[in-house]
Design a protein around this motif. Structure first.
Motif, PDB file in Angstrom:
ATOM      1  N   ARG A  40      44.656  25.190   0.798  1.00  0.00           N
ATOM      2  CA  ARG A  40      43.824  25.513  -0.361  1.00  0.00           C
ATOM      3  C   ARG A  40      44.442  26.586  -1.251  1.00  0.00           C
ATOM      4  NH1 ARG A  40      37.963  26.896   1.332  1.00  0.00           N
ATOM      5  NH2 ARG A  40      39.100  28.269   2.758  1.00  0.00           N
ATOM      6  N   SER A  41      44.991  27.629  -0.641  1.00  0.00           N
ATOM      7  CA  SER A  41      45.592  28.693  -1.451  1.00  0.00           C
ATOM      8  C   SER A  41      46.795  28.173  -2.232  1.00  0.00           C
ATOM      9  CB  SER A  41      46.004  29.871  -0.558  1.00  0.00           C
ATOM     10  OG  SER A  41      44.871  30.513  -0.026  1.00  0.00           O
ATOM     11  N   PHE A  42      47.666  27.452  -1.541  1.00  0.00           N
ATOM     12  CA  PHE A  42      48.850  26.933  -2.214  1.00  0.00           C
ATOM     13  C   PHE A  42      48.462  25.886  -3.250  1.00  0.00           C
ATOM     14  CE2 PHE A  42      52.748  24.219  -2.328  1.00  0.00           C
ATOM     15  CZ  PHE A  42      53.574  25.154  -2.910  1.00  0.00           C
ATOM     16  N   TYR A  43      47.483  25.053  -2.930  1.00  0.00           N
ATOM     17  CA  TYR A  43      47.046  24.028  -3.881  1.00  0.00           C
ATOM     18  C   TYR A  43      46.526  24.673  -5.156  1.00  0.00           C
ATOM     19  CZ  TYR A  43      44.613  20.039  -5.900  1.00  0.00           C
ATOM     20  OH  TYR A  43      44.199  19.048  -6.752  1.00  0.00           O
ATOM     21  N   ILE A  83      54.155  30.658  -8.565  1.00  0.00           N
ATOM     22  CA  ILE A  83      54.690  31.402  -7.433  1.00  0.00           C
ATOM     23  C   ILE A  83      54.101  32.802  -7.370  1.00  0.00           C
ATOM     24  CG2 ILE A  83      56.802  32.258  -6.346  1.00  0.00           C
ATOM     25  CD1 ILE A  83      56.302  29.184  -6.276  1.00  0.00           C
ATOM     26  N   ARG A  84      53.860  33.425  -8.517  1.00  0.00           N
ATOM     27  CA  ARG A  84      53.194  34.735  -8.501  1.00  0.00           C
ATOM     28  C   ARG A  84      51.789  34.615  -7.904  1.00  0.00           C
ATOM     29  NH1 ARG A  84      55.494  35.859 -14.301  1.00  0.00           N
ATOM     30  NH2 ARG A  84      57.286  37.194 -13.843  1.00  0.00           N
ATOM     31  N   ALA A  85      51.077  33.568  -8.282  1.00  0.00           N
ATOM     32  CA  ALA A  85      49.725  33.373  -7.743  1.00  0.00           C
ATOM     33  C   ALA A  85      49.775  33.111  -6.246  1.00  0.00           C
ATOM     34  CB  ALA A  85      49.038  32.224  -8.466  1.00  0.00           C
ATOM     35  N   ALA A  86      50.704  32.253  -5.798  1.00  0.00           N
ATOM     36  CA  ALA A  86      50.824  31.979  -4.366  1.00  0.00           C
ATOM     37  C   ALA A  86      51.177  33.257  -3.605  1.00  0.00           C
ATOM     38  CB  ALA A  86      51.889  30.909  -4.132  1.00  0.00           C
ATOM     39  N   TYR A  87      52.047  34.048  -4.190  1.00  0.00           N
ATOM     40  CA  TYR A  87      52.455  35.332  -3.609  1.00  0.00           C
ATOM     41  C   TYR A  87      51.224  36.225  -3.399  1.00  0.00           C
ATOM     42  CZ  TYR A  87      55.406  39.575  -3.274  1.00  0.00           C
ATOM     43  OH  TYR A  87      56.030  40.731  -2.868  1.00  0.00           O
ATOM     44  N   GLU A  88      50.362  36.293  -4.406  1.00  0.00           N
ATOM     45  CA  GLU A  88      49.176  37.154  -4.320  1.00  0.00           C
ATOM     46  C   GLU A  88      48.125  36.561  -3.376  1.00  0.00           C
ATOM     47  OE1 GLU A  88      47.642  38.326  -8.133  1.00  0.00           O
ATOM     48  OE2 GLU A  88      49.658  38.499  -8.982  1.00  0.00           O
ATOM     49  N   LEU A  89      47.993  35.239  -3.377  1.00  0.00           N
ATOM     50  CA  LEU A  89      46.985  34.608  -2.526  1.00  0.00           C
ATOM     51  C   LEU A  89      47.335  34.760  -1.049  1.00  0.00           C
ATOM     52  CD1 LEU A  89      46.404  31.417  -4.683  1.00  0.00           C
ATOM     53  CD2 LEU A  89      44.660  33.126  -4.132  1.00  0.00           C
ATOM     54  N   TYR A  90      48.586  34.509  -0.701  1.00  0.00           N
ATOM     55  CA  TYR A  90      48.991  34.673   0.697  1.00  0.00           C
ATOM     56  C   TYR A  90      49.038  36.147   1.078  1.00  0.00           C
ATOM     57  CZ  TYR A  90      50.060  29.810   1.754  1.00  0.00           C
ATOM     58  OH  TYR A  90      49.953  28.465   2.005  1.00  0.00           O
ATOM     59  N   GLY A  91      49.530  36.983   0.162  1.00  0.00           N
ATOM     60  CA  GLY A  91      49.503  38.411   0.428  1.00  0.00           C
ATOM     61  C   GLY A  91      48.092  38.918   0.605  1.00  0.00           C
ATOM     62  N   GLY A  92      47.148  38.270  -0.083  1.00  0.00           N
ATOM     63  CA  GLY A  92      45.746  38.645   0.068  1.00  0.00           C
ATOM     64  C   GLY A  92      45.214  38.416   1.467  1.00  0.00           C
ATOM     65  N   ILE A  93      45.789  37.456   2.171  1.00  0.00           N
ATOM     66  CA  ILE A  93      45.393  37.235   3.573  1.00  0.00           C
ATOM     67  C   ILE A  93      45.766  38.458   4.407  1.00  0.00           C
ATOM     68  CG2 ILE A  93      45.805  35.830   5.633  1.00  0.00           C
ATOM     69  CD1 ILE A  93      46.285  33.449   3.718  1.00  0.00           C
ATOM     70  N   LEU A  94      46.954  38.999   4.163  1.00  0.00           N
ATOM     71  CA  LEU A  94      47.349  40.226   4.868  1.00  0.00           C
ATOM     72  C   LEU A  94      46.410  41.379   4.520  1.00  0.00           C
ATOM     73  CD1 LEU A  94      51.258  40.291   4.688  1.00  0.00           C
ATOM     74  CD2 LEU A  94      49.811  39.542   6.575  1.00  0.00           C
TER      75      LEU A  94
END
Length: 298
Positions: free
Chosen positions: A19-22, A239-250
């Motif tokens: 979902r995050s990557f999509y 890629i910036r959005a994916a970076y922030e979305l996955y980083g948001g999990i951390l």
């Protein structure tokens, strides 16, 4: 299975499982988006085969079969698999390196029998195929600025590692249910954590271990960041959005005191929407710019 149907099947796999990557892919120009979905769809399809219930032999045979079909499809034979028409079309369209595909398949095969990793170097070797190779496969589709093809490869690999290590930390309990531990055994020993601790309440020592591994993930994110500017402008917002979305999990893991057993860390919907909206304007502007023909072009 028509090519259009195959691409749609891959898109649905991405929407359902990533979902995050999509969400981040929606910031790409439409023509790039379907190729990214094809790469994700293939990776998801193979991962589902490896993670399916059943004995190792049966899953190994299923992996052998999809590998055989892939080779046949790359040689021009009918695919006979819902994700392969789109995946093979993308591989051919962008000259995706076969070595990266082979590296991915090797790591997926390792998941059939390897359930523990002694050191972080051992885990990195696994992630070279399961994560770094995915980043490298995505790179030709995302496109780099002229002359940056070679130097963009390492940041792409780092971003793959960052995303996967984030998933490992989020999914400790889920992976243990499958009989796998992706936290390096020497790190467990260093922090005095046993595998039994991974199945109960989150202890102080386990929280300290998770914080340590999260710092490693942050290091991968930092090393990946320089690669964003090496992409063409229309790919950067994604890629910036994916970076922030996955980083948001951390961030969510940290906010929970690094307790990864009480529940699955998720980025709140409102924050996800905010990240998407913040990058949407840049994505739209970049897409319009790239669609313009140069002055005097026919």
């Amino acid at each position: 299975m028509t090519l259009t149907t195959s691409y749609e099947h891959c898109r649905r796999l991405n929407a359902r499982h990533g979902r995050s990557f999509y969400l981040a892919t929606l910031l790409l120009p439409a023509w790039k988006r379907r190729h990214v979905h094809a790469l994700y769809g293939f990776a998801r399809h193979v991962d589902d085969i490896v993670d399916a219930s059943g004995d190792v032999a049966g899953r190994g045979e299923a992996l052998d079969e999809v590998t055989r079909r892939l080779k046949a499809s790359l040689a021009g034979e009918p695919a006979g698999d819902p994700v392969l028409p789109a995946f093979v079309h993308t591989v051919r369209s962008f000259d995706v390196e076969r070595a990266d595909i082979d590296a991915f398949l090797r790591s997926m095969r390792a998941d059939l029998t390897v359930t523990r990793y002694g050191t972080y170097d051992d885990l990195l070797a696994y992630m070279e195929g399961s994560a770094a190779a995915i980043g490298l496969m995505m790179l030709p589709v995302l496109e780099t600025v002229p002359g940056a093809e070679r130097i963009a490869r390492e940041p792409a690999r780092e971003l793959g590692r960052a995303f996967q290590l984030t998933n490992f930390l989020r999914d400790v309990a889920e992976d243990l249910d499958r009989g796998r531990v992706y936290l390096p055994l020497d790190d467990l020993e260093r922090f005095g954590v046993t595998e039994a601790d991974l199945a109960g309440d989150c202890t102080r020592r386990l929280r300290e271990l998770v914080a340590f591994e999260a710092d490693r993930a942050h290091d991968h994110y930092r090393r990946a960041l320089e690669g964003v500017e090496l992409l063409v402008p229309s790919s950067r917002p994604c890629i910036r959005a994916a970076y922030e979305l996955y980083g948001g999990i951390l961030d969510r893991i940290a906010a929970a005191g690094h307790d990864v057993l009480a529940g699955r860390a998720r980025v709140p919907r409102l924050r996800r929407a905010g990240i998407f909206a913040r990058h949407l304007l840049a994505a739209s502007a970049a897409g319009r710019t790239e669609r313009r023909l140069p002055s005097g072009a026919v």
